[in-house]
Scaffold this active site. Structure first.
Site, PDB file in Angstrom:
ATOM      1  N   LYS A  39       0.849  -1.192   0.000  1.00  0.00           N
ATOM      2  CA  LYS A  39       0.000   0.000   0.000  1.00  0.00           C
ATOM      3  C   LYS A  39       0.884   1.241   0.000  1.00  0.00           C
ATOM      4  CE  LYS A  39      -2.465   1.601   3.685  1.00  0.00           C
ATOM      5  NZ  LYS A  39      -2.429   3.086   3.770  1.00  0.00           N
ATOM      6  N   ASP A  66      -3.528   4.307  -1.749  1.00  0.00           N
ATOM      7  CA  ASP A  66      -4.452   4.741  -0.695  1.00  0.00           C
ATOM      8  C   ASP A  66      -4.492   6.266  -0.639  1.00  0.00           C
ATOM      9  OD1 ASP A  66      -6.073   4.884   1.523  1.00  0.00           O
ATOM     10  OD2 ASP A  66      -4.468   4.434   2.953  1.00  0.00           O
ATOM     11  N   LEU A  67      -5.247   6.844  -1.558  1.00  0.00           N
ATOM     12  CA  LEU A  67      -5.331   8.308  -1.626  1.00  0.00           C
ATOM     13  C   LEU A  67      -6.610   8.844  -0.986  1.00  0.00           C
ATOM     14  CD1 LEU A  67      -3.888   8.954  -5.208  1.00  0.00           C
ATOM     15  CD2 LEU A  67      -2.720   8.998  -2.996  1.00  0.00           C
ATOM     16  N   LYS A  68      -7.505   7.946  -0.611  1.00  0.00           N
ATOM     17  CA  LYS A  68      -8.764   8.348   0.054  1.00  0.00           C
ATOM     18  C   LYS A  68      -9.356   9.580  -0.626  1.00  0.00           C
ATOM     19  CE  LYS A  68      -7.707   6.322   4.548  1.00  0.00           C
ATOM     20  NZ  LYS A  68      -6.290   5.945   4.373  1.00  0.00           N
ATOM     21  N   ASP A  71     -13.773  14.425  -3.746  1.00  0.00           N
ATOM     22  CA  ASP A  71     -13.760  15.694  -4.465  1.00  0.00           C
ATOM     23  C   ASP A  71     -15.013  15.714  -5.344  1.00  0.00           C
ATOM     24  OD1 ASP A  71     -12.931  18.078  -5.848  1.00  0.00           O
ATOM     25  OD2 ASP A  71     -10.836  17.511  -5.534  1.00  0.00           O
ATOM     26  N   THR A  75     -13.577  15.271 -10.979  1.00  0.00           N
ATOM     27  CA  THR A  75     -12.186  15.112 -10.526  1.00  0.00           C
ATOM     28  C   THR A  75     -11.926  13.684 -10.058  1.00  0.00           C
ATOM     29  OG1 THR A  75     -12.144  17.430  -9.876  1.00  0.00           O
ATOM     30  CG2 THR A  75     -10.471  16.010  -8.877  1.00  0.00           C
ATOM     31  N   THR A 121     -10.497   3.686  11.151  1.00  0.00           N
ATOM     32  CA  THR A 121     -10.290   2.831  12.324  1.00  0.00           C
ATOM     33  C   THR A 121      -9.761   3.603  13.541  1.00  0.00           C
ATOM     34  OG1 THR A 121      -8.122   2.284  11.421  1.00  0.00           O
ATOM     35  CG2 THR A 121      -9.893   0.722  10.991  1.00  0.00           C
ATOM     36  N   ARG A 182      -3.837  -5.811  14.509  1.00  0.00           N
ATOM     37  CA  ARG A 182      -2.710  -5.903  15.430  1.00  0.00           C
ATOM     38  C   ARG A 182      -2.547  -7.336  15.925  1.00  0.00           C
ATOM     39  NH1 ARG A 182      -1.707  -1.800  13.520  1.00  0.00           N
ATOM     40  NH2 ARG A 182      -1.180   0.210  14.449  1.00  0.00           N
ATOM     41  N   ARG A 212       2.670  -0.551  10.850  1.00  0.00           N
ATOM     42  CA  ARG A 212       3.681  -0.569  11.914  1.00  0.00           C
ATOM     43  C   ARG A 212       3.992  -1.941  12.510  1.00  0.00           C
ATOM     44  NH1 ARG A 212       0.754   4.603  14.418  1.00  0.00           N
ATOM     45  NH2 ARG A 212      -0.920   3.482  13.332  1.00  0.00           N
TER      46      ARG A 212
HETATM   47  O1  OMP Z   1      -7.478   3.181   4.035  1.00  0.00           O
HETATM   48  C1  OMP Z   1      -6.682   2.671   4.836  1.00  0.00           C
HETATM   49  O2  OMP Z   1      -5.808   1.890   4.463  1.00  0.00           O
HETATM   50  C2  OMP Z   1      -6.892   2.928   6.269  1.00  0.00           C
HETATM   51  C3  OMP Z   1      -8.195   3.142   6.664  1.00  0.00           C
HETATM   52  C4  OMP Z   1      -8.513   3.162   8.028  1.00  0.00           C
HETATM   53  O3  OMP Z   1      -9.673   3.288   8.432  1.00  0.00           O
HETATM   54  N1  OMP Z   1      -7.503   3.011   8.923  1.00  0.00           N
HETATM   55  C5  OMP Z   1      -6.194   2.848   8.550  1.00  0.00           C
HETATM   56  O4  OMP Z   1      -5.342   2.678   9.428  1.00  0.00           O
HETATM   57  N2  OMP Z   1      -5.870   2.861   7.213  1.00  0.00           N
HETATM   58  C6  OMP Z   1      -4.454   2.783   6.794  1.00  0.00           C
HETATM   59  O5  OMP Z   1      -3.934   1.512   7.180  1.00  0.00           O
HETATM   60  C7  OMP Z   1      -2.589   1.639   7.652  1.00  0.00           C
HETATM   61  C8  OMP Z   1      -2.532   1.115   9.053  1.00  0.00           C
HETATM   62  O6  OMP Z   1      -1.236   1.255   9.544  1.00  0.00           O
HETATM   63  P1  OMP Z   1      -0.800   0.675  10.949  1.00  0.00           P
HETATM   64  O7  OMP Z   1      -1.717   1.235  11.995  1.00  0.00           O
HETATM   65  O8  OMP Z   1       0.608   1.171  11.087  1.00  0.00           O
HETATM   66  O9  OMP Z   1      -0.919  -0.832  10.832  1.00  0.00           O
HETATM   67  C9  OMP Z   1      -2.209   3.103   7.508  1.00  0.00           C
HETATM   68  O10 OMP Z   1      -1.471   3.246   6.307  1.00  0.00           O
HETATM   69  C10 OMP Z   1      -3.537   3.839   7.410  1.00  0.00           C
HETATM   70  O11 OMP Z   1      -3.444   4.975   6.571  1.00  0.00           O
END
Ligand code: OMP
Length: 234
Positions: A39, A66-68, A71, A75, A121, A182, A212
């Protein structure tokens, strides 16, 4: 080469949340064949990650951009079409009906999977209330999953704790991808709605996103292998 099969490897998406391409490439090199799906999010996209996406795709990896997006329709439609053109596998948009419908138009006819981010999340009920939302997490996720299905996109991003409800709404063909994962005992960080990799899959997730727990691990290879082993047993 990893001991787990390709199908299991395909279920784990590693988030390359790094400040530069060199750091991301170093992890990709270290993980080698054991990770097939990466990602690229906001931080790395700003720092050259879009070119890295092309390189990863060229090297046979799958890329989740993952640009979420959120707009005006024109676009979003054009951005989704551009992602489809680059061979990206997954693109995220915020799960607003207009936005999801526009992304569906942009991705039409391509293998790009557009996923709607339901409720982040890192949010709980009180965070939604503070942001002015009338409904809590569960009701908002339920509504947005239904709207994602109506918009004709591939599926949604949700917390693993929402995955069973979302799976019931989307049916067996909908994509359910869960960050907020996790392994037992891992540092939770800023995540609020979490579960273990095995729990996420058991609840109906197709794929999990881990950042992480792998990137901050002392031994990222061992951490990734342990998560894959947990997924293989799930
Ligand atoms: O769209 C996502 O990937 C995303 C959505 C969400 O609700 N929560 C979320 O944590 N993420 C992404 O998922 C990854 C989680 O990272 P860690 O918390 O380090 O495992 C990050 O890159 C967040 O940007």
């Amino acid at each position: 080469m990893s001991l787990v099969d390709a199908k299991v490897r395909d279920r784990m998406i590693v988030a390359l949340d790094y400040p530069n391409v060199g750091a991301a490439e170093a992890l990709v090199w270290q993980l080698g064949d054991i990770v097939s799906f990466y990602k690229i999010g906001l931080e790395l996209s700003i720092a050259g990650g879009l070119d890295l996406a092309a390189d990863l795709i060229g090297a046979g990896k799958k890329v989740f951009l993952d640009l979420k997006l959120h707009d005006i329709g024109n676009t979003v439609e054009r951005a989704a079409a551009a992602a489809a053109e680059r061979g990206v596998h997954i693109l995220t948009v915020h799960a607003y009906p207009q936005t999801m419908a526009a992304a569906a138009r942009g991705a039409k006819g391509s293998p790009l999977e557009v996923l709607g981010v339901t409720v982040l999340t890192s949010y709980d009920d009180s965070d939604l209330a503070t942001a002015g939302y009338r409904m809590g997490v569960t009701d908002t996720v339920r509504m947005r999953a239904g709207q994602a299905r109506e918009a004709g996109i591939a599926g949604v991003i949700c917390a693993p704790t929402d995955a069973a409800m979302v799976r019931a709404i989307l049916g067996p063909d909908g994509r359910v991808v869960t960050p907020g994962v996790r392994p037992k005992g891992a540092d939770v960080g800023d995540q609020k709605r979490i579960a273990t990799p095995a729990e996420a899959i058991a609840a109906g997730a197709d794929r999990i996103v881990v950042g992480r727990p792998v990137t901050a691990a002392e031994d990222p290879v061992a951490a990734a292998e342990a998560i894959l082993a947990e997924l293989a047993g799930a």
